[in-house]
Design a protein around this motif. Sequence first.
Motif, PDB file in Angstrom:
ATOM      1  N   GLU A 237     -49.546  71.194  -4.361  1.00  0.00           N
ATOM      2  CA  GLU A 237     -48.648  71.069  -3.245  1.00  0.00           C
ATOM      3  C   GLU A 237     -48.625  69.452  -3.050  1.00  0.00           C
ATOM      4  O   GLU A 237     -47.580  68.898  -2.731  1.00  0.00           O
ATOM      5  N   TRP A 238     -49.701  68.664  -3.387  1.00  0.00           N
ATOM      6  CA  TRP A 238     -49.456  67.299  -3.211  1.00  0.00           C
ATOM      7  C   TRP A 238     -48.509  66.768  -4.232  1.00  0.00           C
ATOM      8  O   TRP A 238     -47.787  65.944  -4.137  1.00  0.00           O
ATOM      9  N   GLY A 239     -48.890  67.372  -5.343  1.00  0.00           N
ATOM     10  CA  GLY A 239     -47.947  66.710  -6.591  1.00  0.00           C
ATOM     11  C   GLY A 239     -46.608  67.141  -6.332  1.00  0.00           C
ATOM     12  O   GLY A 239     -45.825  66.466  -6.803  1.00  0.00           O
ATOM     13  N   VAL A 240     -46.154  68.523  -5.902  1.00  0.00           N
ATOM     14  CA  VAL A 240     -44.963  68.927  -5.608  1.00  0.00           C
ATOM     15  C   VAL A 240     -44.180  68.083  -4.502  1.00  0.00           C
ATOM     16  O   VAL A 240     -43.030  67.731  -4.913  1.00  0.00           O
ATOM     17  N   THR A 241     -44.944  67.703  -3.496  1.00  0.00           N
ATOM     18  CA  THR A 241     -44.564  66.908  -2.425  1.00  0.00           C
ATOM     19  C   THR A 241     -43.996  65.579  -2.938  1.00  0.00           C
ATOM     20  O   THR A 241     -42.941  64.980  -2.910  1.00  0.00           O
ATOM     21  N   LEU A 242     -44.973  64.872  -3.962  1.00  0.00           N
ATOM     22  CA  LEU A 242     -44.487  63.740  -4.150  1.00  0.00           C
ATOM     23  C   LEU A 242     -43.403  63.764  -5.380  1.00  0.00           C
ATOM     24  O   LEU A 242     -42.616  62.761  -5.476  1.00  0.00           O
ATOM     25  N   SER A 243     -43.575  64.796  -5.959  1.00  0.00           N
ATOM     26  CA  SER A 243     -42.324  64.894  -7.144  1.00  0.00           C
ATOM     27  C   SER A 243     -41.174  65.091  -6.486  1.00  0.00           C
ATOM     28  O   SER A 243     -40.052  64.423  -6.994  1.00  0.00           O
ATOM     29  N   VAL A 244     -40.972  65.829  -5.572  1.00  0.00           N
ATOM     30  CA  VAL A 244     -39.814  65.896  -4.637  1.00  0.00           C
ATOM     31  C   VAL A 244     -39.217  64.678  -4.344  1.00  0.00           C
ATOM     32  O   VAL A 244     -38.048  64.350  -4.385  1.00  0.00           O
ATOM     33  N   TYR A 245     -39.987  63.792  -3.720  1.00  0.00           N
ATOM     34  CA  TYR A 245     -39.594  62.342  -3.236  1.00  0.00           C
ATOM     35  C   TYR A 245     -39.272  61.524  -4.285  1.00  0.00           C
ATOM     36  O   TYR A 245     -38.177  61.080  -4.298  1.00  0.00           O
ATOM     37  N   ASN A 246     -40.115  61.480  -5.562  1.00  0.00           N
ATOM     38  CA  ASN A 246     -39.570  60.617  -6.721  1.00  0.00           C
ATOM     39  C   ASN A 246     -38.394  60.978  -7.223  1.00  0.00           C
ATOM     40  O   ASN A 246     -37.481  60.473  -7.603  1.00  0.00           O
ATOM     41  N   LEU A 290     -37.271  73.241   5.395  1.00  0.00           N
ATOM     42  CA  LEU A 290     -36.468  72.038   6.110  1.00  0.00           C
ATOM     43  C   LEU A 290     -37.291  70.698   5.536  1.00  0.00           C
ATOM     44  O   LEU A 290     -36.570  69.974   5.324  1.00  0.00           O
ATOM     45  N   ALA A 291     -38.468  70.747   5.770  1.00  0.00           N
ATOM     46  CA  ALA A 291     -39.434  69.568   5.323  1.00  0.00           C
ATOM     47  C   ALA A 291     -38.912  69.168   3.965  1.00  0.00           C
ATOM     48  O   ALA A 291     -38.746  67.944   3.707  1.00  0.00           O
ATOM     49  N   TYR A 292     -38.922  69.768   2.805  1.00  0.00           N
ATOM     50  CA  TYR A 292     -38.538  69.400   1.491  1.00  0.00           C
ATOM     51  C   TYR A 292     -37.221  69.013   1.509  1.00  0.00           C
ATOM     52  O   TYR A 292     -36.911  68.116   0.854  1.00  0.00           O
ATOM     53  N   VAL A 293     -35.982  69.677   2.372  1.00  0.00           N
ATOM     54  CA  VAL A 293     -34.680  69.465   2.235  1.00  0.00           C
ATOM     55  C   VAL A 293     -34.665  67.769   3.019  1.00  0.00           C
ATOM     56  O   VAL A 293     -34.005  67.106   2.382  1.00  0.00           O
ATOM     57  N   LEU A 294     -35.406  67.553   3.869  1.00  0.00           N
ATOM     58  CA  LEU A 294     -35.253  66.348   4.561  1.00  0.00           C
ATOM     59  C   LEU A 294     -35.781  65.077   3.773  1.00  0.00           C
ATOM     60  O   LEU A 294     -35.468  64.097   3.570  1.00  0.00           O
ATOM     61  N   LEU A 295     -37.083  65.405   2.835  1.00  0.00           N
ATOM     62  CA  LEU A 295     -37.546  64.435   2.162  1.00  0.00           C
ATOM     63  C   LEU A 295     -36.861  64.472   0.705  1.00  0.00           C
ATOM     64  O   LEU A 295     -36.632  63.229   0.297  1.00  0.00           O
ATOM     65  N   THR A 296     -36.045  65.355   0.412  1.00  0.00           N
ATOM     66  CA  THR A 296     -35.161  65.070  -0.677  1.00  0.00           C
ATOM     67  C   THR A 296     -34.023  64.231  -0.292  1.00  0.00           C
ATOM     68  O   THR A 296     -33.584  63.299  -0.987  1.00  0.00           O
ATOM     69  N   LEU A 297     -33.493  64.410   0.854  1.00  0.00           N
ATOM     70  CA  LEU A 297     -32.202  63.591   1.393  1.00  0.00           C
ATOM     71  C   LEU A 297     -32.868  62.082   1.501  1.00  0.00           C
ATOM     72  O   LEU A 297     -32.042  61.090   0.893  1.00  0.00           O
ATOM     73  N   GLY A 298     -34.000  62.040   2.236  1.00  0.00           N
ATOM     74  CA  GLY A 298     -34.439  60.622   2.885  1.00  0.00           C
ATOM     75  C   GLY A 298     -34.881  60.005   1.307  1.00  0.00           C
ATOM     76  O   GLY A 298     -34.584  58.780   0.965  1.00  0.00           O
ATOM     77  N   GLY A 299     -35.632  60.682   0.428  1.00  0.00           N
ATOM     78  CA  GLY A 299     -35.960  59.807  -0.793  1.00  0.00           C
ATOM     79  C   GLY A 299     -34.576  59.472  -1.824  1.00  0.00           C
ATOM     80  O   GLY A 299     -34.644  58.310  -2.358  1.00  0.00           O
ATOM     81  N   GLY A 300     -33.911  60.513  -1.898  1.00  0.00           N
ATOM     82  CA  GLY A 300     -32.410  60.295  -2.660  1.00  0.00           C
ATOM     83  C   GLY A 300     -31.579  59.100  -2.162  1.00  0.00           C
ATOM     84  O   GLY A 300     -31.006  58.266  -2.892  1.00  0.00           O
ATOM     85  N   LEU A 301     -31.577  59.177  -0.750  1.00  0.00           N
ATOM     86  CA  LEU A 301     -30.627  57.964  -0.315  1.00  0.00           C
ATOM     87  C   LEU A 301     -31.352  56.622  -0.204  1.00  0.00           C
ATOM     88  O   LEU A 301     -30.807  55.627  -0.444  1.00  0.00           O
ATOM     89  N   LEU A 302     -32.756  56.655  -0.019  1.00  0.00           N
ATOM     90  CA  LEU A 302     -33.515  55.327  -0.092  1.00  0.00           C
ATOM     91  C   LEU A 302     -33.314  54.714  -1.152  1.00  0.00           C
ATOM     92  O   LEU A 302     -33.203  53.551  -1.320  1.00  0.00           O
TER      93      LEU A 302
END
Length: 391
Positions: A237-246, A290-302
Motif C-alpha cells: 500500500e505504501w508503493g501503491v500510494t506513491l505510485s498513484v501520486y507519481n 475518495l483518498a485515492y481520487v483526491l491524491l490523483t487529482l492533486g498530483g496530476g494538477l500539481l
Amino acid sequence: MRKLPFFVVTVAHFFVDSYATMLTPTLPIFVDRLELSHASAGLLGMIVSVCNVSQPLLGVWADGMRRRWLVLAGLALVSVFMPLMGVAPSYWTLVAMLCLGGIGVAAFHPQVFSLAGELAGNRRFFGLSLFTFGGTMGLGVTPLWAAPMASRIGLEWLPVVGLPGLIFLFVLWRVVPLDNPHMKGAGKRPSLLEGLDGAGRHLALITAVVILRSMTTLGYGFFLTVLAKERGLSDIEWGVTLSVYNVSGVVGSLIFGYLADRISPRPLVWGTLILSAPCLYLYLGAEGILAYVLLTLGGGLLMASNSILVALAQELAPKSSGLASSLPLGFSWGVGSLALYPVGWIADQIGLTGALAGLAWLPLVSAIPAFFLPNRPAKLDEDKTVTEAMT
C-alpha cells in the motif's frame, strides 16, 4: 519527430528517473534499519536534489559540447551508484552513494532534455510531455516493485536492478544522434548572454514558479510513504500510494502538454497550480477510494505544468537549450528540495500530517509568478532548422 531516437532517449529517461527515486519507496526500511528521525530522513531526500543545483553549470558546459557525452555518463553513474545504496553499511556510506548517483542525474538531464526537444521537431510542447512521461513512469512504476523487493527479499539485492540501465547504454550510443547541431561548423560558441537571447527575466519567472512548486511536489511525495506506514498500511500500500501520486503527475503533464501546443500555456500553469492545493489538503483527511481520487487529482494538477515550463524555457533560449532546460529542471528542484529537512523537522514537532497540510497550500503562492509568464514565443522556424540540421 524522429521517432526511434526519441523513443530510445525516453526509455533512457525512464531508467534514470527510476533509479534516482529508489530511495523514496524504500525510505521506511532505511528509517527502521538506521534508526532515523524525520529530519535525518529529510536530509537524505535532499541529497540527490541538491546535486541538481549544479545543472545550470552542467547545462552551460553541455551547450558548448560538440557531442552530448553527458547523456551517456549520467546514465552510467545513476545505474551504478543508486542501486548500490542497498548495500550501504552506514548512514554516511548511503549519503556517499546518493551523492554520486545525484551527480549522474544532474549530468544527464540538461543535455537529454535539449536533445529530446530537438528530436520532437515542431511539436516541442507535446514531445517533451511524452519524454517527461517516460521519466515520470519510472517514478510511478518504481514504488510498485522497490518497496516489496526491499522488504521481502532484502535491500542487498537492489544492485541487481542496475544491470538493465548499463546494458541500455549501448543502445543509446548506437541509435541516438549525440551531435550538438548548434555547435556544427561554429568557430566558437556564443556567449552566455547571447545564448539567452534576452530571455533572462522570463527564465527567472519560470525558475521561481518551479522552485515554489517543487517544495510541495518533493516534500509531499517524499514523506508520503512514511505517512502511509504511520497510518498502518502495508508495504504494498505504501508503493501503491506513491505510485498513484507519481503516475497522476505523468498523466497531468501529458494532457496539459498536449493542450499547450494549441492554446496559451500561461493560464494552464497558474490554473492547475491553484486547483491542486485543495485536493492535496483534503486528501490528508480522506479515506478509501475518495483518498485515492483526491491524491490523483492533486498530483496530476500539481505536475501538469512540468513539461510546459521546460518547453517554454527552451523556446525562449534555443541556442542555450541545455542551460534553459536546467533551470526549471534540476536547479529549481534542487533549491526546492532544501525544504525537505525543515519539513522533516516540523513533522518531528507537530506531526507529519500537520506538516504536509501546510505544504498542500504552497501551490497557491507558486501561482503568483505564473501570472506574469510570457505566452509561447513563435520559434517554429528555428525548430524546423534544428530538426533539419540533425537529419
